[in-house]
Design a protein around this motif. Structure first.
Motif, short mmCIF file in Angstrom:
data_model
loop_
_atom_site.label_atom_id
_atom_site.label_comp_id
_atom_site.label_asym_id
_atom_site.label_seq_id
_atom_site.Cartn_x
_atom_site.Cartn_y
_atom_site.Cartn_z
N GLY A 1 -14.32 -2.17 2.03
CA GLY A 1 -13.33 -2.79 1.15
C GLY A 1 -12.10 -1.93 0.90
N ARG A 2 -12.12 -0.70 1.40
CA ARG A 2 -10.98 0.18 1.24
C ARG A 2 -11.10 1.39 2.19
NH1 ARG A 2 -9.44 1.14 -3.56
NH2 ARG A 2 -8.70 3.27 -3.27
N ILE B 1 -3.34 -0.38 5.42
CA ILE B 1 -4.40 -0.42 4.38
C ILE B 1 -4.01 0.55 3.25
CG2 ILE B 1 -6.85 0.01 3.90
CD1 ILE B 1 -7.36 -0.48 6.93
N LEU B 2 -3.63 1.76 3.61
CA LEU B 2 -3.31 2.77 2.60
C LEU B 2 -2.08 2.35 1.79
CD1 LEU B 2 -3.84 6.12 4.62
CD2 LEU B 2 -5.53 4.67 3.51
N ARG B 3 -1.08 1.78 2.47
CA ARG B 3 0.14 1.35 1.74
C ARG B 3 -0.20 0.23 0.77
NH1 ARG B 3 3.33 -1.28 4.26
NH2 ARG B 3 2.62 -1.19 6.41
N ALA B 4 -1.05 -0.71 1.20
CA ALA B 4 -1.43 -1.84 0.32
C ALA B 4 -2.18 -1.32 -0.91
CB ALA B 4 -2.28 -2.84 1.08
N GLN B 5 -2.96 -0.27 -0.72
CA GLN B 5 -3.70 0.33 -1.85
C GLN B 5 -2.77 1.12 -2.77
OE1 GLN B 5 -7.79 1.29 0.73
NE2 GLN B 5 -6.48 2.95 0.09
N GLY B 6 -1.66 1.60 -2.19
CA GLY B 6 -0.76 2.49 -2.95
C GLY B 6 -1.36 3.86 -3.12
N PRO C 1 6.44 8.01 -0.79
CA PRO C 1 6.73 7.00 -1.83
C PRO C 1 5.64 5.94 -1.97
CG PRO C 1 8.64 7.32 -0.38
CD PRO C 1 7.48 8.04 0.25
N PHE C 2 4.74 5.82 -0.98
CA PHE C 2 3.65 4.84 -1.06
C PHE C 2 2.40 5.44 -1.70
CE2 PHE C 2 6.18 3.59 2.72
CZ PHE C 2 6.62 2.35 2.27
N GLY C 3 2.50 6.66 -2.19
CA GLY C 3 1.34 7.29 -2.83
C GLY C 3 0.36 7.87 -1.83
#
Ligand SMILES: NC(=O)c1ccc[n+]([C@@H]2O[C@H](COP(=O)([O-])OP(=O)(O)OC[C@H]3O[C@@H](n4cnc5c(N)ncnc54)[C@H](OP(=O)(O)O)[C@@H]3O)[C@@H](O)[C@H]2O)c1
Length: 281
Positions: free
Chosen positions: A82-83, A128-133, A175-177
């Protein structure tokens, strides 16, 4: 400690295996990859093996040289867990031989794993990582990506290129964390020595054969008498646990990390001379 979902490429041997087992032991949910693993639904197929899970590390098939293979393994982790919190780009290998003895195809094949393989896995994981922030990417480079090793020039070149690509990536995704870290090992005892590929022209007919053999002999000795990859696993776990991980983690024998520190202060010819003595060339 918060349990993280971790994907480690090249987890069948050496650093990848040690890191996967160490992180699983710390309670992280770890997925490792190997070209020899099979998805469970393929395990009974001809040529398949039943290595889809090993201990608490779940092994997935991935060849970092192939887009579809990379995409499938990354998608599996996202669906299953899920992540994805931590991506460790570890898969890699060495190519030895004089620059003149190495064909463009041989050099390109090395870059396909050591540089484009990392690029490919990053591109699959970043959405995936960008969507999670949030997320952490750890690229396993080498001290040979900071100090060039003679008769292993294309390996060094692949790791220098990885260092540079990683520096750009770090600035682009901040900037995407997403944090990006380099682990830079010196010589460690692993499957790396046996997996080393040699340029086909590196034979007794080569004008470089003797010096290349001496240099590779030093490398092999240093690797086989090197530290246990478990030491690296501890540093990797530190980087994962840190709220603000360092950008670079050089990990190796004192003489090797010292050489990296001294390099900017010494004239290039002096540094070359010291390296040529070190590698007996
Ligand atoms: N050992 C050292 O002295 C040393 C020093 C500096 C840096 N490093 C770096 O550390 C990393 C790990 O090396 P290691 O020492 O642990 O070597 P290793 O024991 O030979 O392990 C290499 C791993 O990479 C995987 N791999 C190789 N080609 C692959 C491909 N095309 N696609 C997917 N996986 C692939 C292998 O898995 P399968 O064969 O099962 O697919 C294996 O699990 C490498 O990036 C290497 O450059 C090693």
């Amino acid at each position: 400690m918060t349990s993280k979902v971790v994907l480690i490429t090249g987890a069948s041997s050496g650093f990848g295996k040690a890191c996967a087992e160490h992180l699983a032991g710390l309670g992280h949910r770890v997925y490792g990859t190997s070209r020899r693993a099979r998805f469970e639904d393929e395990a009974a197929a001809p040529g398949g093996d039943a290595t889809a899970s090993r201990g608490s590390v779940r092994m997935l098939p991935m060849d970092v040289r192939e887009d579809d293979s990379v995409a499938r393994a990354v998608a599996f982790v996202q669906t299953d867990a899920g992540r994805l919190d931590v991506l460790v780009n570890n898969a890699g290998l060495a190519l030895a031989g004089a620059v003149e003895d190495t064909t463009v195809d041989e050099a390109r094949a090395l870059f396909e794993t050591n540089l484009f393989g990392v690029h490919r896995v990053c591109r699959a994981a970043l959405p995936i990582l960008r969507a999670q922030g949030a997320g952490l990417i750890i690229n396993v480079s080498s001290l040979a990506g900071l100090v060039t090793v003679p008769f292993q020039g294309f390996y060094s070149a692949s790791k220098y290129a990885l260092e540079s690509m990683t520096d750009a990536l770090r600035m682009e995704v901040a900037p995407f964390g997403i944090r990006v870290v380099l682990i830079e090992p010196g010589d460690f005892k692993s499957g790396f020595t046996a997996a080393r590929v040699f340029a086909a022209a590196n034979n007794e007919g080569s004008p470089y054969a003797e010096r290349c053999a001496r240099a590779v002999g030093v490398m092999e000795d240093d690797e086989q008498n090197g530290a246990d990859p478990a030491a690296l696993a501890t540093r990797l776990a530190e980087a994962i646990a840190a709220t603000a991980p360092r950008v670079r983690y050089p990990v190796g024998a004192r003489a090797q990390t010292l050489a990296v520190k001294l390099k900017p202060f010494l004239p290039t010819r002096v540094f070359d001379h010291a390296l040529m003595r070190q590698y007996k060339v």
